[in-house]
Design a protein around this motif. Structure first.
Motif, PDB file in Angstrom:
ATOM      1  N   ALA A  76       0.820  -1.219   0.000  1.00  0.00           N
ATOM      2  CA  ALA A  76       0.000   0.000   0.000  1.00  0.00           C
ATOM      3  C   ALA A  76       0.852   1.267   0.000  1.00  0.00           C
ATOM      4  O   ALA A  76       0.607   2.170  -0.823  1.00  0.00           O
ATOM      5  N   PRO A  77       1.871   1.386   0.862  1.00  0.00           N
ATOM      6  CA  PRO A  77       2.696   2.597   0.804  1.00  0.00           C
ATOM      7  C   PRO A  77       3.430   2.771  -0.523  1.00  0.00           C
ATOM      8  O   PRO A  77       3.578   3.895  -1.013  1.00  0.00           O
ATOM      9  N   LEU A  78       3.884   1.674  -1.113  1.00  0.00           N
ATOM     10  CA  LEU A  78       4.589   1.767  -2.393  1.00  0.00           C
ATOM     11  C   LEU A  78       3.668   2.277  -3.487  1.00  0.00           C
ATOM     12  O   LEU A  78       4.054   3.116  -4.308  1.00  0.00           O
ATOM     13  N   VAL A  79       2.433   1.769  -3.523  1.00  0.00           N
ATOM     14  CA  VAL A  79       1.479   2.198  -4.539  1.00  0.00           C
ATOM     15  C   VAL A  79       1.087   3.656  -4.314  1.00  0.00           C
ATOM     16  O   VAL A  79       0.931   4.436  -5.270  1.00  0.00           O
ATOM     17  N   GLN A  80       0.928   4.054  -3.069  1.00  0.00           N
ATOM     18  CA  GLN A  80       0.570   5.443  -2.758  1.00  0.00           C
ATOM     19  C   GLN A  80       1.653   6.424  -3.195  1.00  0.00           C
ATOM     20  O   GLN A  80       1.357   7.553  -3.598  1.00  0.00           O
ATOM     21  N   GLN A  81       2.913   6.012  -3.129  1.00  0.00           N
ATOM     22  CA  GLN A  81       4.027   6.895  -3.450  1.00  0.00           C
ATOM     23  C   GLN A  81       4.474   6.797  -4.905  1.00  0.00           C
ATOM     24  O   GLN A  81       5.391   7.492  -5.323  1.00  0.00           O
ATOM     25  N   ALA A  82       3.847   5.943  -5.683  1.00  0.00           N
ATOM     26  CA  ALA A  82       4.273   5.726  -7.067  1.00  0.00           C
ATOM     27  C   ALA A  82       3.830   6.863  -7.979  1.00  0.00           C
ATOM     28  O   ALA A  82       2.801   7.500  -7.756  1.00  0.00           O
ATOM     29  N   ASP A  83       4.622   7.091  -9.023  1.00  0.00           N
ATOM     30  CA  ASP A  83       4.238   8.028 -10.078  1.00  0.00           C
ATOM     31  C   ASP A  83       3.520   7.312 -11.209  1.00  0.00           C
ATOM     32  O   ASP A  83       2.727   7.917 -11.937  1.00  0.00           O
TER      33      ASP A  83
END
Length: 247
Positions: A76-83
């Motif tokens: 979830a954090p990785l997807v939230q921070q992705a461009d």
């Protein structure tokens, strides 16, 4: 540069590794979320391993990957921070869409398709349901990446009704701008022969026809005659309008 979270169904696939490495070579931060069909390869970017999935069919692979990913708190954090979210194949598109919805992320999704799976062909109920599911998932993707323009003209536009942006991305090399281009040689003359280990001494002949979709029709592209003698395989390849090349 951008932070790319790339969803892949098989991290052991050479083409997949090459694509991820090309993103990294361009200066992007690459994070892969991937299952695999064999031992975990060594990569020099962050990878979230979804485990080994074996040789299961598309739908079962998707269910296994989705069940594993939704239990992983790192995603979830990785997807939230992705461009950008890059999803290769429809099973990974479903995973990317589910994670984006679950965590309320806003990163766009690029749906990458290198081949049209046989599941989406035909008029059976299973095929119609698969196409319906793909259409629903594609409605949430911002762009379509294809390996052939024929996939758009022969499937995504007329069959799936897709009219959004798409790009041809396969077979494009990432090289430095100042890299010298190869100088073409003269047409190969004579024959080339390659060994093929482990074949018996009996002579076997095979005729292989390769076809491609072009302008909504099947066109014969290559006719290859394989002749096996002892432990050596010979190839004779015929292409329209050119001399035969014997290997």
């Amino acid at each position: 540069m951008a932070r790319l979270v790339c969803f892949a169904s098989d991290l052991t696939d050479v083409a997949q590794l090459r694509r991820l490495a090309s993103f990294q070579a361009l200066g992007h931060e690459v994070i892969s979320v991937a299952s695999r069909k064999g031992p975990l390869p060594v990569v020099n970017w962050q990878n979230i391993d979804l485990g080994e999935i074996g040789q299961h069919g598309l739908l079962r692979r998707g269910r296994l990957a989705l069940a594993t990913a939704l239990r992983d708190p790192r995603l979830a954090p990785l997807v939230q921070q992705a461009d950008l979210l890059v999803a290769r194949n429809v099973d990974m598109l479903a995973l990317a869409a589910a994670l984006r919805m679950r965590c309320g992320a806003t990163a766009p999704i690029a749906y990458e398709v290198l081949d049209i799976h046989s599941l989406f062909e035909g008029a059976s109920l299973k095929s119609r349901m698969a196409r319906w599911g793909e259409r629903r998932l594609m409605a949430g993707a911002e762009v379509l990446w294809l390996s052939s323009p024929g996939f758009y003209t022969g499937y995504f536009a007329p069959v799936q009704g897709y009219s959004g942006p798409w790009h041809l991305v396969e077979n494009k090399m990432v090289v430095p701008e100042d890299m010298a281009r190869p100088v073409p040689n003269d047409r190969v003359s004579g024959g080339m022969r390659c060994g093929w280990a482990g074949l018996g001494p009996s002579a076997v002949a095979r005729v292989l026809s390769c076809y491609c979709v072009w302008q909504n029709r099947w066109v014969k592209l290559l006719r290859c005659i394989f002749t096996v003698r002892s432990t050596t395989m010979c190839f004779r390849i015929f292409t329209p309008g050119s001399l035969a090349l014997e290997m």
